[in-house]
Design a protein around this motif. Structure first.
Motif, PDB file in Angstrom:
ATOM      1  N   VAL A 138     -13.458   5.447 -35.502  1.00 43.62           N
ATOM      2  CA  VAL A 138     -12.159   4.788 -35.569  1.00 43.62           C
ATOM      3  C   VAL A 138     -11.138   5.782 -35.047  1.00 43.62           C
ATOM      4  CG1 VAL A 138     -10.430   3.648 -36.997  1.00 43.62           C
ATOM      5  CG2 VAL A 138     -12.867   3.429 -37.570  1.00 43.62           C
ATOM      6  N   ASP A 139     -10.397   5.386 -34.022  1.00 42.93           N
ATOM      7  CA  ASP A 139      -9.423   6.254 -33.362  1.00 42.93           C
ATOM      8  C   ASP A 139      -8.031   5.670 -33.590  1.00 42.93           C
ATOM      9  OD1 ASP A 139      -7.870   7.758 -31.606  1.00 42.93           O
ATOM     10  OD2 ASP A 139      -9.410   7.825 -30.054  1.00 42.93           O
ATOM     11  N   VAL A 140      -7.238   6.333 -34.412  1.00 45.50           N
ATOM     12  CA  VAL A 140      -5.934   5.782 -34.793  1.00 45.50           C
ATOM     13  C   VAL A 140      -4.825   6.129 -33.803  1.00 45.50           C
ATOM     14  CG1 VAL A 140      -6.576   5.897 -37.229  1.00 45.50           C
ATOM     15  CG2 VAL A 140      -5.200   7.744 -36.233  1.00 45.50           C
ATOM     16  N   HIS A 141      -5.142   6.875 -32.752  1.00 38.91           N
ATOM     17  CA  HIS A 141      -4.082   7.338 -31.843  1.00 38.91           C
ATOM     18  C   HIS A 141      -4.527   7.165 -30.397  1.00 38.91           C
ATOM     19  CE1 HIS A 141      -0.420  10.156 -31.641  1.00 38.91           C
ATOM     20  NE2 HIS A 141      -0.652   9.740 -30.399  1.00 38.91           N
ATOM     21  N   THR A 142      -4.494   5.916 -29.926  1.00 40.25           N
ATOM     22  CA  THR A 142      -4.756   5.612 -28.528  1.00 40.25           C
ATOM     23  C   THR A 142      -3.602   4.797 -27.978  1.00 40.25           C
ATOM     24  OG1 THR A 142      -5.990   3.589 -29.053  1.00 40.25           O
ATOM     25  CG2 THR A 142      -7.258   5.633 -28.877  1.00 40.25           C
ATOM     26  N   HIS A 143      -3.466   4.836 -26.669  1.00 34.99           N
ATOM     27  CA  HIS A 143      -2.320   4.185 -26.025  1.00 34.99           C
ATOM     28  C   HIS A 143      -2.772   3.133 -25.013  1.00 34.99           C
ATOM     29  CE1 HIS A 143       0.646   6.946 -27.702  1.00 34.99           C
ATOM     30  NE2 HIS A 143      -0.189   7.928 -27.432  1.00 34.99           N
ATOM     31  N   ARG A 155       4.466  21.560 -19.792  1.00 36.32           N
ATOM     32  CA  ARG A 155       3.437  22.326 -19.105  1.00 36.32           C
ATOM     33  C   ARG A 155       2.563  21.383 -18.293  1.00 36.32           C
ATOM     34  NH1 ARG A 155      -0.791  24.766 -23.298  1.00 36.32           N
ATOM     35  NH2 ARG A 155      -1.789  25.249 -21.328  1.00 36.32           N
ATOM     36  N   SER A 156       1.694  21.946 -17.491  1.00 32.16           N
ATOM     37  CA  SER A 156       0.759  21.127 -16.723  1.00 32.16           C
ATOM     38  C   SER A 156      -0.110  20.291 -17.659  1.00 32.16           C
ATOM     39  CB  SER A 156      -0.116  22.041 -15.858  1.00 32.16           C
ATOM     40  OG  SER A 156      -1.123  21.301 -15.211  1.00 32.16           O
ATOM     41  N   TRP A 157      -0.331  19.040 -17.292  1.00 33.22           N
ATOM     42  CA  TRP A 157      -1.070  18.118 -18.149  1.00 33.22           C
ATOM     43  C   TRP A 157      -1.961  17.238 -17.268  1.00 33.22           C
ATOM     44  CZ3 TRP A 157       0.430  17.847 -23.531  1.00 33.22           C
ATOM     45  CH2 TRP A 157      -0.261  16.906 -24.290  1.00 33.22           C
ATOM     46  N   PRO A 158      -3.032  17.793 -16.712  1.00 29.12           N
ATOM     47  CA  PRO A 158      -3.901  16.998 -15.832  1.00 29.12           C
ATOM     48  C   PRO A 158      -4.597  15.893 -16.614  1.00 29.12           C
ATOM     49  CG  PRO A 158      -4.914  19.110 -16.337  1.00 29.12           C
ATOM     50  CD  PRO A 158      -3.520  19.176 -16.888  1.00 29.12           C
ATOM     51  N   LEU A 159      -4.545  14.680 -16.101  1.00 31.11           N
ATOM     52  CA  LEU A 159      -5.078  13.528 -16.816  1.00 31.11           C
ATOM     53  C   LEU A 159      -6.525  13.267 -16.397  1.00 31.11           C
ATOM     54  CD1 LEU A 159      -1.902  11.307 -16.528  1.00 31.11           C
ATOM     55  CD2 LEU A 159      -2.720  12.479 -18.565  1.00 31.11           C
ATOM     56  N   VAL A 160      -7.406  13.161 -17.378  1.00 34.84           N
ATOM     57  CA  VAL A 160      -8.841  13.040 -17.115  1.00 34.84           C
ATOM     58  C   VAL A 160      -9.251  11.596 -16.850  1.00 34.84           C
ATOM     59  CG1 VAL A 160     -11.131  13.312 -18.172  1.00 34.84           C
ATOM     60  CG2 VAL A 160      -9.417  15.126 -18.399  1.00 34.84           C
ATOM     61  N   TYR A 161      -8.655  10.644 -17.584  1.00 34.10           N
ATOM     62  CA  TYR A 161      -9.109   9.258 -17.522  1.00 34.10           C
ATOM     63  C   TYR A 161      -8.160   8.399 -16.711  1.00 34.10           C
ATOM     64  CZ  TYR A 161     -12.263  10.754 -21.199  1.00 34.10           C
ATOM     65  OH  TYR A 161     -13.222  11.432 -21.904  1.00 34.10           O
ATOM     66  N   THR A 217      -8.083  21.125 -29.811  1.00 35.91           N
ATOM     67  CA  THR A 217      -8.528  21.218 -28.422  1.00 35.91           C
ATOM     68  C   THR A 217      -8.062  22.539 -27.825  1.00 35.91           C
ATOM     69  OG1 THR A 217      -6.514  20.182 -27.556  1.00 35.91           O
ATOM     70  CG2 THR A 217      -8.322  18.712 -28.214  1.00 35.91           C
ATOM     71  N   ASP A 218      -8.696  22.927 -26.734  1.00 31.30           N
ATOM     72  CA  ASP A 218      -8.289  24.165 -26.063  1.00 31.30           C
ATOM     73  C   ASP A 218      -6.826  24.120 -25.664  1.00 31.30           C
ATOM     74  OD1 ASP A 218     -10.848  25.103 -26.349  1.00 31.30           O
ATOM     75  OD2 ASP A 218     -11.457  24.702 -24.273  1.00 31.30           O
ATOM     76  N   HIS A 219      -6.384  22.966 -25.206  1.00 25.89           N
ATOM     77  CA  HIS A 219      -4.995  22.802 -24.770  1.00 25.89           C
ATOM     78  C   HIS A 219      -4.028  23.182 -25.892  1.00 25.89           C
ATOM     79  CE1 HIS A 219      -1.991  20.843 -22.089  1.00 25.89           C
ATOM     80  NE2 HIS A 219      -1.386  20.560 -23.221  1.00 25.89           N
ATOM     81  N   ILE A 239      -4.917  12.203 -21.819  1.00 24.12           N
ATOM     82  CA  ILE A 239      -5.337  13.505 -22.321  1.00 24.12           C
ATOM     83  C   ILE A 239      -5.862  14.386 -21.187  1.00 24.12           C
ATOM     84  CG2 ILE A 239      -5.760  12.949 -24.728  1.00 24.12           C
ATOM     85  CD1 ILE A 239      -8.612  12.217 -24.056  1.00 24.12           C
ATOM     86  N   PRO A 240      -5.669  15.703 -21.335  1.00 21.16           N
ATOM     87  CA  PRO A 240      -6.089  16.651 -20.300  1.00 21.16           C
ATOM     88  C   PRO A 240      -7.480  17.227 -20.535  1.00 21.16           C
ATOM     89  CG  PRO A 240      -4.689  17.788 -21.856  1.00 21.16           C
ATOM     90  CD  PRO A 240      -4.807  16.357 -22.357  1.00 21.16           C
ATOM     91  N   HIS A 241      -8.331  16.474 -21.245  1.00 21.88           N
ATOM     92  CA  HIS A 241      -9.682  16.932 -21.557  1.00 21.88           C
ATOM     93  C   HIS A 241     -10.535  15.713 -21.849  1.00 21.88           C
ATOM     94  CE1 HIS A 241      -7.292  16.933 -25.358  1.00 21.88           C
ATOM     95  NE2 HIS A 241      -8.252  16.089 -25.671  1.00 21.88           N
ATOM     96  N   GLY A 242     -11.835  15.916 -21.899  1.00 21.96           N
ATOM     97  CA  GLY A 242     -12.727  14.822 -22.212  1.00 21.96           C
ATOM     98  C   GLY A 242     -12.686  14.434 -23.687  1.00 21.96           C
ATOM     99  N   TYR A 243     -13.041  13.201 -23.961  1.00 19.39           N
ATOM    100  CA  TYR A 243     -13.064  12.685 -25.333  1.00 19.39           C
ATOM    101  C   TYR A 243     -14.014  13.505 -26.202  1.00 19.39           C
ATOM    102  CZ  TYR A 243     -12.409   8.806 -28.673  1.00 19.39           C
ATOM    103  OH  TYR A 243     -12.051   8.029 -29.747  1.00 19.39           O
TER     104      TYR A 243
END
Length: 301
Positions: free
Chosen positions: A27-32, A55-61, A229-231, A262-266
Motif C-alpha cells: 500500500v503506497d500512500v504517497h503517489t501522484h 537540485r537536479s532531480w532526474p525522473l526515472v518513470y 533513499t540515497d537522494h 522520483i529520481p530513483h527506482g521504486y
C-alpha cells in the motif's frame, strides 16, 4: 535490491520483497496522478531543478497515466493515492472533480481530494467527503500558505470530525517555505487534536520535531516518502538518534514513494526500508498493514 533495473527485473525484485514478507501486496500512500497538463508542468519543474526542488532531480518513470498504473500494478501495489494539490486559488475544486473521476475508473486508487485557503473551501471539501473522498493532500510548501489560515478552520474541523487522513507536506525539505516546519503544524494540532495528519517525508528535515508531535497526538501518522533513499541521505539524512522512534511509532508509519516523480527506482525506496534492519514485522506494518488498517482495506483473497 538494485536500482536502475530493467522494468521486468525491477518488478520481480519488488514482488519478491513483499511476497517474502508474506504480504498480499503493498500500500503506497504517497503517489501522484494528476490531470495531464498539471503533471507535465510538475515534471518539468522537477526536471529543471526549480526553486522548490533546489537540485537536479532526474525522473526515472514516464508520466503517462496508463503506464504509471500498469507499473504500480505489476509491482503489486494494491492501493495508492492520486495526490493532487493546488498552488493558487481556484484550482482545488476542479482538481477534486478530476480526482473523483479518476478514482471512479481506477478502483485501486484511494479517492483523493485537496484544498486551498480560499472562500468556499469548506463547501467543496464537504462535497468531496460526501462524494467518498478517503484521503486529502495538503501541500504547505508548494501552496505557500499557513495551515492555520482562518479560511481553513472549518475544513480542518470537518476532516478531524470525519477522521479523514490528510497527507501533509509541511516539513522544510527539500527547500524551506514561508510556512513550513513544525511550529505551524503544532498550532494546528493544538486546535484540532483529532486530526489524522500523515506527515509526508517523515517531516524531513525536521524529523525530530515531527516525531515529537506524533508522540503527543495519537492520530498523527508519518509516511516514509524518500526518507531513506540515497537522494535524501545526501540532502537531509535521518538522524541516528531517532531510529528507536521508528519502532516506537511503528504502527503509525506508512510507506510512500512519490511515484512517478522520483529520481530513483521504486525498488530503491524499499531497499532503504529493509536496510534499516528493524525486522520483518516492522516492514509488514509499514508497507501494508498500517495503511490497510487506516483506510479499512478489505482482506485480499
Amino acid at each position: 535490491m538494485e536500482e536502475d533495473l530493467p522494468a521486468g527485473a525491477e518488478a520481480d525484485v519488488v514482488t519478491r520483497f513483499w511476497t517474502d514478507l508474506g504480504l498480499p501486496g503493498l500500500v503506497d500512500v504517497h503517489t501522484h496522478f494528476m490531470p495531464d497538463r498539471v503533471m507535465a508542468k510538475v515534471r518539468a519543474y522537477f526536471a529543471a531543478g526549480g526553486p522548490l526542488v533546489g537540485r537536479s532531480w532526474p525522473l526515472v518513470y514516464r508520466p503517462e497515466q496508463d503506464r504509471g498504473l500498469a507499473t504500480l500494478r505489476v509491482f503489486g501495489v494494491r492501493a495508492f493515492t492520486s495526490l493532487v494539490y493546488p498552488h493558487k486559488p481556484g484550482m482545488a475544486r476542479w482538481l477534486n472533480t478530476w480526482a473523483a473521476d479518476f478514482a471512479a475508473r481506477t478502483p485501486d486508487c484511494l479517492h483523493t481530494a485537496t484544498f486551498f485557503p480560499e472562500d468556499g473551501a469548506a463547501d467543496y471539501v464537504r462535497e468531496a467527503v460526501e462524494a467518498g473522498a478517503r484521503v486529502f493532500k495538503c501541500h504547505v510548501q508548494v501552496g505557500g500558505y499557513d495551515p492555520n489560515d482562518a479560511r481553513l478552520d472549518p475544513v480542518w474541523g470537518l476532516l478531524a470530525e470525519t477522521g479523514t487522513p490528510v497527507v501533509t507536506h509541511c516539513g522544510s525539505g527539500p527547500v524551506p517555505g514561508k510556512h513550513t516546519g513544525p511550529e505551524p503544524v503544532a498550532r494546528l494540532l493544538h486546535r484540532h487534536p483529532r486530526l489524522r495528519l500523515v506527515i509526508a517525508h517523515l517531516g524531513m528535515p525536521e524529523y525530530r520535531d515531527f516525531f515529537d508531535l506524533a508522540c503527543r497526538f495519537a492520530r498523527v501518522h508519518l509516511d516514509t516518502t524518500m526518507a531513506f533513499t540515497d537522494h535524501s541521505r545526501e540532502l537531509a539524512p535521518f538522524p541516528t538518534a531517532e531510529r528507536p522512534r521508528l519502532t516506537d511509532l511503528g504502527d503509525r508509519i506508512l510507506f510512500g514513494s512519490d511515484f512517478p516523480n522520483i529520481p530513483h527506482g521504486y525498488a530503491h525506496a524499499l531497499r532503504g526500508l529493509a536496510d534499516l534492519d528493524l525486522g520483518d514485522d516492522w516492514l509488514r506494518g509499514v508497507c501494508h498493514h498500517n495503511a490497510a488498517r487506516l483506510f479499512a482495506l478489505p482482506p485480499r483473497k
